[in-house]
Design a protein around this motif. Structure first.
Motif: not given
Length: 86
Positions: A18-28, A34-40
């Motif tokens: 799990l990558d909580p920092q990546g998930k936080a960026v993805l949620g922000a 910004f749209s179209g990003v499916t994973e960070v």
């Protein structure tokens, strides 16, 4: 002035971790328009300047540095590469 070699170590969480920092960026991103990003996935980058030529022995040493200090091999993968900089 010539090109100077730099050894780069990129460290990323393993895909199954799990990558909580990546998930936080993805949620922000959508909240910022910004749209179209499916994973960070968020990782670390280390840039090492070494003395002399970057030989196979130097790269082997950097690989050991990455295993012992720069990454946690249980949860992270790393890649060692050489970049030329001005």
């Amino acid at each position: 002035m010539g090109l100077v070699p730099r050894v780069v170590v990129d460290v990323m969480p393993k895909p199954e971790i799990l990558d909580p920092q990546g998930k936080a960026v993805l949620g922000a991103l959508p909240r910022l328009g910004f749209s179209g990003v499916t994973e960070v996935r968020q990782g670390k980058r280390f840039e090492l300047q070494v003395e002399g030529e970057v030989t196979e022995a130097v790269l082997a040493d950097v690989h050991r540095m990455a295993e012992m200090l720069l990454s946690n091999p249980v949860i992270e993968n790393f890649e060692v590469r050489v970049e030329e900089t001005a």
